[in-house]
Write a protein that holds these residues in place. Structure first.
Motif, PDB file in Angstrom:
ATOM      1  N   HIS A  78       0.838  -1.193   0.000  1.00 51.65           N
ATOM      2  CA  HIS A  78       0.000   0.000   0.000  1.00 51.65           C
ATOM      3  C   HIS A  78       0.876   1.247   0.000  1.00 51.65           C
ATOM      4  O   HIS A  78       1.970   1.273   0.572  1.00 51.65           O
ATOM      5  CB  HIS A  78      -0.948  -0.008   1.206  1.00 51.65           C
ATOM      6  N   GLY A  79       0.379   2.256  -0.691  1.00 55.78           N
ATOM      7  CA  GLY A  79       1.136   3.491  -0.827  1.00 55.78           C
ATOM      8  C   GLY A  79       2.061   3.514  -2.024  1.00 55.78           C
ATOM      9  O   GLY A  79       2.563   4.580  -2.401  1.00 55.78           O
ATOM     10  N   LYS A  80       2.288   2.357  -2.658  1.00 56.75           N
ATOM     11  CA  LYS A  80       3.200   2.280  -3.794  1.00 56.75           C
ATOM     12  C   LYS A  80       2.474   2.197  -5.133  1.00 56.75           C
ATOM     13  O   LYS A  80       2.972   2.689  -6.145  1.00 56.75           O
ATOM     14  CB  LYS A  80       4.118   1.061  -3.654  1.00 56.75           C
ATOM     15  N   SER A  81       1.294   1.580  -5.144  1.00 54.04           N
ATOM     16  CA  SER A  81       0.615   1.390  -6.427  1.00 54.04           C
ATOM     17  C   SER A  81      -0.020   2.683  -6.930  1.00 54.04           C
ATOM     18  O   SER A  81      -0.005   2.965  -8.129  1.00 54.04           O
ATOM     19  CB  SER A  81      -0.436   0.289  -6.321  1.00 54.04           C
ATOM     20  N   GLY A  82      -0.579   3.491  -6.018  1.00 54.49           N
ATOM     21  CA  GLY A  82      -1.261   4.709  -6.438  1.00 54.49           C
ATOM     22  C   GLY A  82      -0.357   5.664  -7.186  1.00 54.49           C
ATOM     23  O   GLY A  82      -0.749   6.258  -8.198  1.00 54.49           O
ATOM     24  N   GLU A  83       0.875   5.814  -6.711  1.00 52.46           N
ATOM     25  CA  GLU A  83       1.802   6.734  -7.356  1.00 52.46           C
ATOM     26  C   GLU A  83       2.266   6.218  -8.708  1.00 52.46           C
ATOM     27  O   GLU A  83       2.731   6.986  -9.551  1.00 52.46           O
ATOM     28  CB  GLU A  83       3.002   6.997  -6.446  1.00 52.46           C
ATOM     29  N   ALA A  99      -3.930  -1.863  -1.547  1.00 50.42           N
ATOM     30  CA  ALA A  99      -5.035  -1.206  -0.841  1.00 50.42           C
ATOM     31  C   ALA A  99      -5.344   0.202  -1.346  1.00 50.42           C
ATOM     32  O   ALA A  99      -6.335   0.797  -0.939  1.00 50.42           O
ATOM     33  CB  ALA A  99      -4.710  -1.129   0.650  1.00 50.42           C
ATOM     34  N   ASP A 100      -4.531   0.731  -2.251  1.00 51.21           N
ATOM     35  CA  ASP A 100      -4.562   2.162  -2.532  1.00 51.21           C
ATOM     36  C   ASP A 100      -5.873   2.685  -3.126  1.00 51.21           C
ATOM     37  O   ASP A 100      -6.132   3.888  -3.065  1.00 51.21           O
ATOM     38  CB  ASP A 100      -3.418   2.522  -3.480  1.00 51.21           C
ATOM     39  N   HIS A 101      -6.685   1.813  -3.704  1.00 53.43           N
ATOM     40  CA  HIS A 101      -7.890   2.279  -4.389  1.00 53.43           C
ATOM     41  C   HIS A 101      -9.165   1.603  -3.889  1.00 53.43           C
ATOM     42  O   HIS A 101     -10.177   1.629  -4.579  1.00 53.43           O
ATOM     43  CB  HIS A 101      -7.748   2.066  -5.891  1.00 53.43           C
ATOM     44  N   ARG A 102      -9.136   1.018  -2.690  1.00 48.18           N
ATOM     45  CA  ARG A 102     -10.295   0.278  -2.199  1.00 48.18           C
ATOM     46  C   ARG A 102     -11.309   1.150  -1.476  1.00 48.18           C
ATOM     47  O   ARG A 102     -12.508   0.858  -1.515  1.00 48.18           O
ATOM     48  CB  ARG A 102      -9.834  -0.839  -1.242  1.00 48.18           C
ATOM     49  N   LEU A 103     -10.858   2.161  -0.776  1.00 51.66           N
ATOM     50  CA  LEU A 103     -11.731   2.904   0.129  1.00 51.66           C
ATOM     51  C   LEU A 103     -12.275   4.162  -0.526  1.00 51.66           C
ATOM     52  O   LEU A 103     -11.518   5.001  -1.037  1.00 51.66           O
ATOM     53  CB  LEU A 103     -10.985   3.272   1.405  1.00 51.66           C
ATOM     54  N   ALA A 104     -13.609   4.299  -0.485  1.00 52.20           N
ATOM     55  CA  ALA A 104     -14.257   5.494  -1.028  1.00 52.20           C
ATOM     56  C   ALA A 104     -14.198   6.667  -0.066  1.00 52.20           C
ATOM     57  O   ALA A 104     -14.381   7.818  -0.475  1.00 52.20           O
ATOM     58  CB  ALA A 104     -15.714   5.180  -1.385  1.00 52.20           C
ATOM     59  N   ASP A 105     -13.949   6.397   1.202  1.00 51.86           N
ATOM     60  CA  ASP A 105     -13.930   7.423   2.234  1.00 51.86           C
ATOM     61  C   ASP A 105     -12.484   7.827   2.515  1.00 51.86           C
ATOM     62  O   ASP A 105     -11.706   7.051   3.081  1.00 51.86           O
ATOM     63  CB  ASP A 105     -14.595   6.890   3.500  1.00 51.86           C
ATOM     64  N   GLU A 106     -12.119   9.039   2.120  1.00 51.37           N
ATOM     65  CA  GLU A 106     -10.744   9.496   2.328  1.00 51.37           C
ATOM     66  C   GLU A 106     -10.387   9.563   3.810  1.00 51.37           C
ATOM     67  O   GLU A 106      -9.242   9.301   4.194  1.00 51.37           O
ATOM     68  CB  GLU A 106     -10.538  10.861   1.674  1.00 51.37           C
ATOM     69  N   ALA A 107     -11.369   9.896   4.656  1.00 53.13           N
ATOM     70  CA  ALA A 107     -11.105   9.950   6.098  1.00 53.13           C
ATOM     71  C   ALA A 107     -10.735   8.575   6.636  1.00 53.13           C
ATOM     72  O   ALA A 107      -9.878   8.448   7.525  1.00 53.13           O
ATOM     73  CB  ALA A 107     -12.319  10.500   6.831  1.00 53.13           C
ATOM     74  N   ALA A 108     -11.394   7.526   6.123  1.00 52.87           N
ATOM     75  CA  ALA A 108     -11.054   6.164   6.546  1.00 52.87           C
ATOM     76  C   ALA A 108      -9.643   5.806   6.098  1.00 52.87           C
ATOM     77  O   ALA A 108      -8.897   5.155   6.833  1.00 52.87           O
ATOM     78  CB  ALA A 108     -12.067   5.171   5.985  1.00 52.87           C
ATOM     79  N   TRP A 109      -9.271   6.221   4.885  1.00 55.50           N
ATOM     80  CA  TRP A 109      -7.896   5.989   4.422  1.00 55.50           C
ATOM     81  C   TRP A 109      -6.894   6.671   5.350  1.00 55.50           C
ATOM     82  O   TRP A 109      -5.898   6.069   5.765  1.00 55.50           O
ATOM     83  CB  TRP A 109      -7.726   6.500   2.990  1.00 55.50           C
ATOM     84  N   PHE A 112      -6.635   4.757   8.789  1.00 55.69           N
ATOM     85  CA  PHE A 112      -6.107   3.399   8.860  1.00 55.69           C
ATOM     86  C   PHE A 112      -4.835   3.181   8.039  1.00 55.69           C
ATOM     87  O   PHE A 112      -4.095   2.233   8.291  1.00 55.69           O
ATOM     88  CB  PHE A 112      -7.176   2.407   8.405  1.00 55.69           C
ATOM     89  N   TYR A 113      -4.573   4.034   7.066  1.00 51.54           N
ATOM     90  CA  TYR A 113      -3.381   3.882   6.226  1.00 51.54           C
ATOM     91  C   TYR A 113      -2.477   5.108   6.304  1.00 51.54           C
ATOM     92  O   TYR A 113      -1.297   5.003   6.601  1.00 51.54           O
ATOM     93  CB  TYR A 113      -3.773   3.621   4.766  1.00 51.54           C
ATOM     94  N   GLY A 114      -3.026   6.272   5.987  1.00 45.23           N
ATOM     95  CA  GLY A 114      -2.229   7.492   5.945  1.00 45.23           C
ATOM     96  C   GLY A 114      -1.471   7.616   4.634  1.00 45.23           C
ATOM     97  O   GLY A 114      -1.431   6.697   3.815  1.00 45.23           O
ATOM     98  N   GLY A 115      -0.890   8.775   4.423  1.00 51.25           N
ATOM     99  CA  GLY A 115      -0.215   9.034   3.159  1.00 51.25           C
ATOM    100  C   GLY A 115      -1.197   9.548   2.128  1.00 51.25           C
ATOM    101  O   GLY A 115      -2.363   9.818   2.414  1.00 51.25           O
ATOM    102  N   ASP A 116      -0.718   9.685   0.899  1.00 54.10           N
ATOM    103  CA  ASP A 116      -1.545  10.234  -0.167  1.00 54.10           C
ATOM    104  C   ASP A 116      -2.735   9.337  -0.463  1.00 54.10           C
ATOM    105  O   ASP A 116      -2.610   8.102  -0.515  1.00 54.10           O
ATOM    106  CB  ASP A 116      -0.719  10.414  -1.437  1.00 54.10           C
TER     107      ASP A 116
END
Length: 347
Positions: A78-83, A99-109, A112-116
């Protein structure tokens, strides 16, 4: 029709499972495999079980290397595929197993994950109940698909029929999962060494901290839940791959055991890869090894007033790579089961 395929992150467990299944797919031609620190190495050194792909060499994981393919599967942390994926052509079918594109809620991202935050793609669980339809309808013709978290899709599929039918409450869910360490990836981590895992069971991410929790809640809301309260506890056990998820939820008042079974059987009676077992039969992880199958056992605890769903999946197959390829089939207009099997490997 044949589609050219690239797999980014091909040296890892998820990448290896993608390649194992893709190698037998009649419409996919694997032309490019990439890695990070292992770039330049023959694929066969990192994935020695993939003998039919011994001609491939791992390239660098860059947009330039992945360009020009019909389909790109991305199996990165996670954090590597989106970029990476934001630089790929819009007409390319891209399936992200991270995991980079699973969550529709940015606040949840952020929580639980953080980063861009890179935005949500179509969710790659075709059988998931979404309102009056199934998620597969959103996958038809899609060009960006987020494959699910293996634990998340297992729990979602376990409970969505009860939520959709209104026979369980979604505010008192408890899920405990026995999981194999391959779900944590191939990178060296001391707590995943064989000497640390053999002969013991190790809980982790206890107390509502596991990153798949918001994904499960999202899926159950799509199935019809107004609110979701979930206690989720994964436990590492000494098996290389597999998930056995035991999920319980309180029955809604007046719900009978027969109506519970009817809800699950009706939900999955026409599904190839999600199967409800006969009454009194519970699944084993051994029965789904290597298969794109989720098997479910169902029981009603009358004294506790709860439904108990026990689901078994192979975390690398149906949990990740199989779901990704199943979703790609739908997106491309191929028969959904192409290249996938319901048969496991035994003993």
């Amino acid at each position: 029709m044949t589609f050219s395929v690239a797999v980014a992150g091909a040296s890892g467990y998820a990448g290896g499972e993608l390649l194992r299944i893709l190698a037998e797919h009649p419409h996919f031609d694997i032309t490019t495999v990439t890695a990070h620190s292992n770039a330049g190495a023959p694929l066969i050194l990192l994935q020695p079980h993939l003998r039919s792909l011994r001609h491939l060499t791992l390239g660098d994981t860059t947009p330039e290397t992945l360009a020009g393919h019909d389909v790109v599967f991305v199996a990165l942390p996670h954090g590597k595929s989106g970029e990476l994926t934001e630089h790929l052509d819009d007409n390319t079918l891209v399936i992200d197993c991270g995991a980079d594109h699973r969550l529709a809620d940015e606040a949840a991202w952020d929580a639980f994950y953080g980063g861009d935050y890179h935005g949500a793609w179509e969710y790659g669980v075709p059988e998931l109940i979404v309102g009056d339809s199934r998620q597969r309808e959103a996958l038809r013709g899609a060009r960006r698909i987020a494959a699910p978290g293996c634990n998340a899709s297992t729990v979602e599929l376990s409970l969505a029929p009860g939520v959709a039918a209104g026979v369980i409450e979604s505010t008192d869910i408890v899920s405990v999962l026995a999981v194999g360490p391959s779900g944590a990836g191939k990178s060296l981590k001391p707590h995943l060494l064989g000497s640390e895992l053999m002969g013991t069971a190790n809980p982790y991410a206890v107390g509502g901290t596991h990153r798949h929790i918001p994904e499960i809640a999202q899926g159950l809301r799509w199935a019809g839940a107004d609110d979701v309260s979930l206690s989720f506890t994964p436990v590492l056990v000494p098996m290389a791959r597999g998930i056995l998820a035991t999920s319980t939820a309180r029955l809604t008042p007046g719900t009978s055991a027969s109506s519970v079974r009817e809800a699950w059987e009706a939900a999955y009676e026409d599904e190839t890869f999600v199967q409800v077992l006969p009454e009194g039969v519970m699944p084993r992880t051994a029965d789904v090894l290597g298969a794109n199958t989720a098997l479910m056992g169902l029981a009603v605890d009358e004294a506790a007033g709860r439904v108990v769903v026990v689901a078994a999946v192979d975390n690398l197959a149906k949990g990740t790579a199989g779901a990704a390829i199943q979703s790609a089939n739908i997106a491309l207009g191929l028969p959904e089961s192409t290249g996938l099997t319901v048969n496991g490997v035994a003993p």
